[in-house]
Motif scaffolding. Structure first.
Motif, PDB file in Angstrom:
ATOM      1  N   GLU A  77       0.840  -1.209   0.000  1.00  0.00           N
ATOM      2  CA  GLU A  77       0.000   0.000   0.000  1.00  0.00           C
ATOM      3  C   GLU A  77       0.869   1.251   0.000  1.00  0.00           C
ATOM      4  O   GLU A  77       0.572   2.235  -0.670  1.00  0.00           O
ATOM      5  CB  GLU A  77      -0.922   0.013   1.220  1.00  0.00           C
ATOM      6  N   HIS A  78       1.944   1.209   0.747  1.00  0.00           N
ATOM      7  CA  HIS A  78       2.843   2.355   0.787  1.00  0.00           C
ATOM      8  C   HIS A  78       3.557   2.543  -0.545  1.00  0.00           C
ATOM      9  O   HIS A  78       3.651   3.643  -1.077  1.00  0.00           O
ATOM     10  CB  HIS A  78       3.873   2.188   1.912  1.00  0.00           C
ATOM     11  N   GLU A  79       4.062   1.447  -1.052  1.00  0.00           N
ATOM     12  CA  GLU A  79       4.831   1.533  -2.295  1.00  0.00           C
ATOM     13  C   GLU A  79       3.964   2.061  -3.433  1.00  0.00           C
ATOM     14  O   GLU A  79       4.364   2.951  -4.186  1.00  0.00           O
ATOM     15  CB  GLU A  79       5.409   0.151  -2.630  1.00  0.00           C
ATOM     16  N   LYS A  80       2.748   1.552  -3.521  1.00  0.00           N
ATOM     17  CA  LYS A  80       1.865   1.943  -4.615  1.00  0.00           C
ATOM     18  C   LYS A  80       1.466   3.420  -4.481  1.00  0.00           C
ATOM     19  O   LYS A  80       1.527   4.188  -5.446  1.00  0.00           O
ATOM     20  CB  LYS A  80       0.610   1.060  -4.589  1.00  0.00           C
ATOM     21  N   MET A  81       1.091   3.805  -3.275  1.00  0.00           N
ATOM     22  CA  MET A  81       0.707   5.198  -3.043  1.00  0.00           C
ATOM     23  C   MET A  81       1.879   6.135  -3.401  1.00  0.00           C
ATOM     24  O   MET A  81       1.715   7.148  -4.074  1.00  0.00           O
ATOM     25  CB  MET A  81       0.312   5.352  -1.566  1.00  0.00           C
ATOM     26  N   HIS A  82       3.061   5.766  -2.950  1.00  0.00           N
ATOM     27  CA  HIS A  82       4.250   6.595  -3.133  1.00  0.00           C
ATOM     28  C   HIS A  82       4.569   6.743  -4.615  1.00  0.00           C
ATOM     29  O   HIS A  82       4.781   7.838  -5.136  1.00  0.00           O
ATOM     30  CB  HIS A  82       5.405   5.914  -2.388  1.00  0.00           C
ATOM     31  N   ASP A  83       4.585   5.608  -5.297  1.00  0.00           N
ATOM     32  CA  ASP A  83       4.874   5.606  -6.723  1.00  0.00           C
ATOM     33  C   ASP A  83       3.850   6.467  -7.476  1.00  0.00           C
ATOM     34  O   ASP A  83       4.209   7.313  -8.292  1.00  0.00           O
ATOM     35  CB  ASP A  83       4.842   4.153  -7.232  1.00  0.00           C
TER      36      ASP A  83
END
Ligand code: SF4
Lengths: 518, 247
Positions: A77-83
């Protein structure tokens, strides 16, 4: 990302606080969810994904960026949001760029102004000092971080300062300023929302422009509930921003001194310029009587007319907005007040002497290289374990500590997108490549890598040995060029399939089909 | 013309069909194509990792193998980028400079030197997503990268458009690096493979049946990623399509 504004029917902007009582859209501060799109959205899930933390830093030991990046990627969830969030900034930047036909000329101009200034740095700094002093500004020179902190401390001590409000400044991060102030018992309050989140979470900023971009709103809710007592289950962004505003306002009003950074110093006028979006720098600079600005010596430009070039590029590159909400010019202390500028070197003049790397000093800290970087977007800024992350970090962090940051220039696929978005045309990817050579020459690269590369070099320069190695192989893995399986761990095959070996190599096909001619 | 054919190690070992297509295509166009049999590599893996001195022997061998041709052509953008822009571990004699400046990537060669205007033998009735490797896009300048505000051009699209039946799809992030990056693919394998997953998913979402590229190394990486996460995608080198591969 701070102030809450809404469009009224007649098109005027009305702050929700100004709304009539009973208006359902008004801000509610009792922890209930708000009645608008963001506020009525469901919590992500009952137990939000915990925030992956940054690189494990052990003194001078090389930071393992990849280890921290892997943990970031393991938090989808963090990686996707950040990207997606950063890619969105890149797209907005592209849209702004397409609105400016002379964009590429502007970049060349900005680069030329910076190169000229950097090659005449002493002259312009002297000119700035003379003009700023004439304006009534006290100008100080700090050789390094320690000197910077001592100078600021002395000013604060002389004025009996107990609490200091400050706006975001990468330079003060670089100087470890907050830690130093804590050690001498002066309270520092960050006023930029993102930076305040990071301060309350006791974590470094992960991005030069959007310091808390790696956090989900649920992470922020957790930090605020722990530190300023908000409802831990309410991650509505307006609620959180408003709560922080309420908590910080009194601190701002009661602070004894204010501190800012500076985006540009203008030599001919002796003035400096701070570009922000939240207005917090203006509060920091103008509410208390004492204003201290810490500015890196490379931030100087010769004349006011040059500023126009950079102002057109800065926010478009950074956030894809035409200009920052506030572009504040500081010329001198207000009546009865005091203004100080601390000019900080901290390795800059040494960097200026590095033939391959001096142009990194052109950087205006817009963050565009980070937003476009496919590695940064998937790793999170804290994985770099350094003040500066992303592409610009890869090329300046090693100047601070070659051993500690020796892995960073390898955290790049050398794709070159960073250099293309850079508004001052720093050849970032070429400098990353050049750093690898320098680090190898300085023996800062691990033995395993060294041994593998030496072996590869030997094998690939001897055709007969190379052919024998290829021909003797009977599995796909053994077919792989040696540098791919260099550490015996088969890093290739961990998360992707190995290629399927064909019936024959091109070499043997050619021998069979064209051999007669050769 | 007398052309020296450079077939980089990946292609030799894993994608001989790409080497064959390149050779046949150049022959179709009437050239004498020579494959120097002692060739191995251009030195890029070592140099890219900073071990320039360890690249010297390989670079010297490359120059020995490829001296004396009218052109040296390779179906690999990243290797050509190394030869042209970074092959400097050895002394820059006239011979070295000569070889470096005569080395061309296949698309460039067909587009800029040969100026091919038709591939009558080629037919490819499929939906393809074009992957410009970063080496071809931003170094060899095959096409305009999306970061720049300049007039659009694309040499691979110019060439592929001459192939009957081909249809292009546009992924959401056409220029995003796929994460191969040479030794980056193993030194930073977690980030590298995540980039690969995202790349192949983006093309799949855009409706591509094939990803086509001028770099087999990117394709090798993307194929490995697609197979791992179960994205049904086919991969093909541009040389194969231009040489008339049917599927
Ligand atoms: S290196 Fe260029 S793109 Fe990156 S932050 Fe600095 S000015 Fe911006």
């Amino acid at each position: 990302m701070s102030t809450v504004r809404e469009q009224t029917d007649d098109g005027a902007m009305l702050h929700p606080e100004q709304r009539a009582e009973g208006d359902p859209d008004a801000i509610i501060r009792d922890g209930r969810r708000l009645d608008h799109a963001e506020g009525t959205s469901k919590p992500l899930r009952a137990h939000p994904e915990p925030q992956p933390r940054g690189a494990k830093v052990h003194g001078n030991r090389p930071v393992d960026q990849q280890e921290a990046a892997a943990r970031f990627i393991a938090a989808p969830e963090h990686e996707k949001m950040h990207d997606e969030r950063l890619w969105d900034l890149r797209q907005k930047r592209d849209r702004e760029m397409h609105g400016i036909p002379e964009w590429e000329e502007l970049r060349s101009l900005a680069s030329a102004i910076k190169e000229h200034t950097l090659t005449h740095l002493d002259e312009y700094l002297d000119q700035f000092e003379a003009n700023a002093s004439a304006n009534g500004i006290h100008v100080h020179w700090a050789r390094d971080a320690a000197e910077h902190n001592q100078i600021v401390h002395a000013i604060l001590r002389d004025n009996g300062v107990k609490s200091l409000i400050k706006s975001k400044s990468m330079l003060t991060e670089e100087c470890g300023f907050r830690h130093y102030m804590a050690s001498v018992g002066i309270e520092v309050i960050e006023t930029d929302l993102g930076e305040r989140i990071q301060q309350l979470d006791n974590e470094d900023p992960s991005h030069v422009v959007v310091p808390a971009v790696h956090k989900l709103r649920t992470d922020v809710a957790a930090v605020f509930s722990r530190t300023i007592g908000t409802d831990p289950n309410n991650s509505d962004v307006h609620y959180l921003a408003e709560a922080q505003r309420e908590a910080t306002r009194p601190l701002i009003l009661n602070a004894d001194a204010g501190m800012t950074g500076g985006n540009f110093m203008v030599a001919e006028t002796g003035t400096f310029v701070v570009c922000t979006n939240e207005g917090n720098a203006d509060l920091s600079a103008n509410v208390p009587k004492l204003h201290i600005a810490s500015i890196g010596i490379e931030k100087i430009i010769p004349r006011l007319e040059h500023l126009a070039v950079f102002v057109r590029l800065l926010s478009r590159s950074a956030l894809g907005s035409p200009i920052t909400q506030y572009t504040s010019h500081f010329r001198g202390p207000r009546a009865g007040g005091e203004m100080h500028v601390v000019l900080v070197d901290n390795g800059r003049s040494e960097r200026l002497g590095l033939a391959e790397f001096w142009t990194s000093l052109k950087c205006i800290r817009c963050g565009a290289c980070m937003n476009t970087c496919p590695v940064y977007r998937r790793s999170g800024g804290l994985s770099y374990g350094a003040t500066y992350s992303g592409p610009i970090g890869l090329i300046i962090d090693p100047t601070f500590n070659a051993r500690k940051y020796s892995n960073l220039p390898y955290a790049s696929s050398l794709n070159g997108s960073c250099s293309n978005v850079c508004p001052v045309k720093i050849n970032i990817h070429e400098q990353i490549y050049a750093w690898r050579r320098v680090l190898v020459e300085q023996h800062e690269v691990p033995l395993a890598k060294r041994a593998a590369m030496k072996a590869a070099g030997v094998l690939l320069s001897r055709p007969a040995a190379y052919r024998a190695a290829i021909a003797a192989a009977d599995t796909a893995l053994a077919h792989l060029p040696r540098f791919v399986i260099y550490n015996g761990l088969n890093a290739w095959g961990k998360h992707r399939e190995v290629p399927h070996p064909p019936k024959e190599t091109f070499h043997s096909w050619d021998h069979a089909n064209r051999g007669a001619k050769r | 013309m007398r052309i020296g054919l450079f077939i980089p190690c990946y292609i030799d070992a894993f994608f001989p069909e790409v080497g064959i297509a390149t050779l046949e295509l150049l022959e179709r166009l009437g050239h004498e194509v020579v494959y120097p049999r002692d060739q191995t590599c251009c030195g890029q893996p070592m140099a890219n990792s900073g071990f320039n001195a360890d690249a010297a022997g390989t670079e010297a061998l490359f120059v020995r193998n490829f001296s004396g041709f009218d052109y040296v052509v390779a179906p690999s953008g990243s290797c050509v980028h190394h030869v042209r822009d970074n092959l400097d571990a050895i002394e820059q004699t006239d011979q070295v400079k000569e070889v470096r400046s005569r080395t061309y990537e296949l698309v460039e060669f067909l587009h800029d030197i040969e100026k091919v205007d038709a591939f009558p033998w080629a037919k490819f009735p499929h939906r393809v997503g074009l992957h410009n490797s970063c080496g071809t896009l931003r170094r060899l300048k095959h096409a305009l990268p999306s970061e720049l505000n300049e007039p659009f051009f694309s040499k691979p699209i110019d060439l592929l458009s001459k192939v009957e039946g081909i249809e292009f799809v546009k992924p959401a992030r056409p220029d995003e690096c796929c994460g191969f990056g040479g030794t980056f693919s193993v030194f930073e394998e977690v980030v590298s493979t995540k980039m690969g997953y995202d790349k192949v998913s983006d093309h799949a979402q855009a409706g591509a049946e094939y990803i086509v590229s001028a770099d087999s190394s990117c394709l090798m990486h993307q194929q490995g990623c697609a197979e791992r996460i179960g994205v049904p995608m086919k991969f093909i080198h541009i040389a194969q399509i231009l040489n008339g591969a049917s599927a």
